[in-house]
Design an enzyme around this catalytic site. Structure first.
Site, PDB file in Angstrom:
ATOM      1  N   PRO A  15      -7.260   6.582  -9.037  1.00 23.75           N
ATOM      2  CG  PRO A  15      -5.737   8.339  -8.839  1.00 23.75           C
ATOM      3  CD  PRO A  15      -6.974   7.766  -8.227  1.00 23.75           C
ATOM      4  CB  SER A  51      -3.587  -3.901  -7.724  1.00 23.29           C
ATOM      5  OG  SER A  51      -2.793  -3.844  -6.559  1.00 23.29           O
ATOM      6  CB  ALA A  52      -5.672  -4.151  -2.698  1.00 27.47           C
ATOM      7  CB  ALA A  53      -9.503  -0.881  -4.590  1.00 24.21           C
ATOM      8  N   GLY A  56      -0.218   4.525  -6.118  1.00 21.00           N
ATOM      9  CA  GLY A  56       0.082   4.350  -4.698  1.00 21.00           C
ATOM     10  C   GLY A  56      -1.111   4.345  -3.766  1.00 21.00           C
ATOM     11  CG  LEU A  57      -4.048   6.721  -4.120  1.00 16.03           C
ATOM     12  CD1 LEU A  57      -5.110   7.615  -4.745  1.00 16.03           C
ATOM     13  CD2 LEU A  57      -3.693   7.244  -2.723  1.00 16.03           C
ATOM     14  N   GLY A  58      -3.502   1.834  -3.668  1.00 16.30           N
ATOM     15  CA  GLY A  58      -4.042   0.488  -3.421  1.00 16.30           C
ATOM     16  C   GLY A  58      -5.060   0.031  -4.451  1.00 16.30           C
ATOM     17  CG  ASP A  60      -1.895  -1.832  -0.703  1.00 12.47           C
ATOM     18  OD1 ASP A  60      -1.352  -1.323   0.281  1.00 12.47           O
ATOM     19  OD2 ASP A  60      -1.597  -1.566  -1.876  1.00 12.47           O
TER      20      ASP A  60
HETATM   21  O1  PMV Z   1       1.486   1.376  -4.416  1.00 11.26           O
HETATM   22  P1  PMV Z   1       0.516   0.596  -3.607  1.00 11.26           P
HETATM   23  O2  PMV Z   1      -0.751   1.297  -3.327  1.00 11.26           O
HETATM   24  O3  PMV Z   1       0.228  -0.781  -4.199  1.00 11.26           O
HETATM   25  O4  PMV Z   1       1.188   0.331  -2.151  1.00 11.26           O
HETATM   26  C1  PMV Z   1       2.317  -0.502  -2.086  1.00 11.26           C
HETATM   27  C2  PMV Z   1       2.848  -0.682  -0.708  1.00 11.26           C
HETATM   28  C3  PMV Z   1       4.192  -1.437  -0.656  1.00 11.26           C
HETATM   29  O5  PMV Z   1       4.597  -1.468   0.716  1.00 11.26           O
HETATM   30  C4  PMV Z   1       5.256  -0.719  -1.455  1.00 11.26           C
HETATM   31  C5  PMV Z   1       4.075  -2.862  -1.182  1.00 11.26           C
HETATM   32  C6  PMV Z   1       3.379  -3.828  -0.244  1.00 11.26           C
HETATM   33  O6  PMV Z   1       3.046  -4.919  -0.719  1.00 11.26           O
HETATM   34  O7  PMV Z   1       3.195  -3.534   0.951  1.00 11.26           O
END
Ligand code: PMV
Length: 317
Positions: free
Chosen positions: A100, A108-110, A104-106, A151
């Site tokens: 989803p 955008s990087a994935a 908070g599961l990364g 991420d």
């Molecule tokens: O919410 P996510 O999955 O993009 O994780 C963010 C992690 C942070 O530490 C809040 C930001 C970062 O760039 O490390």
């Protein structure tokens, strides 16, 4: 050219999110139970045009119609630049995600990683993980402004890592397998917003925020030692200490607090939010004997989904 596809997994931050942006260590692991996949199919009817279809982001458009800074366009353009190719291939690009967005599961990087991997493979030059990681970080800079890089690194290498911005990541090798339950609050929250907000507060009152970040840094080191020693109780204590500080930074929310409290009451050794916070997912370290109880407690407390995942133990040879 046949259809080309590649996938990327989600990630979980065990300890140290947000503080990692300020140079503190963090520990994260791949979450392979949720995957994103990109597929590129040649399209001879439309010369030199690439159509992008990502239903989860409501995108169905030619790549040129996306803004130059759009993360999808940026990932595609950076890949072409890296391969010294000056035009888009005639192809249809589709992305499907089980991960989803904004939780908070990364994601955008994935997304950046699947695009870079798929396009480079489609063009006959699959890029190595190191290059994929570097390009994905550039896309993340456009997304978040000041990403730590954790991420894209964990997802590119698909390994559990202790990460400090600007340093070589260190492999995390627990002596025994650790089991986590992950609960989804169902609330979407932009990490760019929570990172930017903390950044503003840091500028206004550096001294106060720094004290809290120092404590998070200590919790991460405590947790890292506990993982190496195979001490689940201490790792749980480090996660709880980390959550207390994330709450002090106002990065938790009622829904996360509720799931975390439910997990602890049902037998989790530690629980905390994971990722950007104020919504998204929490994770709980759960001893084998309590898995069913904690799973039930999270569901009863309103988790939209509950996943089980493990960090595999590495027995010394
Ligand atoms: O919410 P996510 O999955 O993009 O994780 C963010 C992690 C942070 O530490 C809040 C930001 C970062 O760039 O490390």
């Amino acid at each position: 050219m046949a259809l080309t596809s590649a996938s990327a997994c989600a990630k979980l931050i065990l300890l140290g999110e947000h503080a990692v942006v300020y140079g503190y260590p963090a520990i994260a692991m791949p979450f392979t139970g949720l995957q994103m996949r990109a597929m590129l199919e040649p399209c001879i009817l439309k010369p030199h045009g690439m159509q992008v279809r990502i239903p989860e982001l409501k995108i169905d458009a030619p790549v040129e119609s996306l803004h130059m800074d759009h993360p999808v366009r940026k990932a595609i353009d950076l890949t072409l630049q890296a391969l010294e190719i000056d035009r888009y291939p005639s192809a249809i690009l589709r992305v499907r995600s089980e991960i989803p967005f904004y939780s908070g599961l990364g994601t955008s990087a994935a997304l950046a990683i699947v695009l870079i991997k798929t396009l480079s493979a489609f063009l006959g030059h699959p890029l190595e993980a190191e290059v994929v990681n570097t390009l994905a970080y550039e896309v993340e800079v456009g997304n978040h402004g000041t990403p730590s890089g954790i991420d894209n690194t964990v997802i590119s290498y698909q390994k559990p890592l202790r990460y400090v911005k600007g340093e070589a990541p260190q492999l995390v090798m627990p002596v025994q397998t650790l089991t986590f339950l992950v609960g989804d609050t169902g609330l979407q929250k932009s990490t760019a917003d929570t990172v930017a907000e903390l950044g503003r507060r840091y500028q206004e009152d550096q001294k106060t925020i720094q004290v809290v970040l120092d404590r998070i840094g200590k919790a991460v080191e405590h947790g890292f030692e506990a993982i190496k020693a195979g001490d689940e109780k201490e790792l749980g204590a480090a996660m709880n200490a980390n959550q207390k500080e994330l709450k002090a930074l106002d990065l938790s929310c009622a829904e996360l607090d509720h799931l975390i409290a439910a997990a602890i009451s049902a037998g989790a050794l530690g629980a905390k939010l994971s990722g950007g916070g104020r919504g998204g997912h929490m994770l709980a370290l759960v001893p084998q004997a309590s898995i069913n109880n904690v799973q039930r407690a999270l569901e009863q407390a309103g988790a939209k989904r509950v996943y089980k995942t493990q960090l595999e133990g590495c027995q010394p040879c």
